[in-house]
Design a protein around this motif. Sequence first.
Motif: not given
Length: 188
Positions: A123-132
């Motif tokens: 999985l990659c979040s593409g963002d500093p927020n990995k919560r999702m």
Amino acid sequence: MKELQNKHLVIFDFDETLCKTNGKITCTSITQPSVEMKHLTPSEYSEFRESGDYNEQTHKLDFKDFIGYPKNGEPILPVLTCIFDALKSEHYLVALVTGRDELSGPKAWLNDNFVDTSKMILLCSGDPNKRMCYESLVNTYEPTNVTIYEDCKYYIAQCEEVCAKYQIPCASVLVLDGEIKWNWRQSV
């Protein structure tokens, strides 16, 4: 899918956790061009984002060092050993969660370093927020326990928050400078 549920979920970050790249995120000021550029490691970048100093209206970020195959990527052997062990066991479900925008580079690098990515969730979040990403893993696979390997305390805290929400025990492992520095167990 049922055979993947109710296992111990082990989550690995990529940059500076499995792979030492020496890559930097370049941060420049849009409003003050004379201000010196900052060159941040992935951990420093996360801290910068969380400090409140970052503002997308006033800062421009360049992630070119983190696109595609890692340049000069060196394996972090203590953590690579942990991923090999987890992939061998039928009791573990192994996932990679990276803040990168794409997975082709990390996947190719892992395969080149003998990590069987066909047995992992990527999985990659593409963002500093990995919560999702953490939410998706927990809700889809309903793990009995979670262990996270990360180089950033902020992402460890995000994973712990998700685990606490679902009352799942979470063990956290901090990786700094190519070494496992410490771990702890969060009670539910």
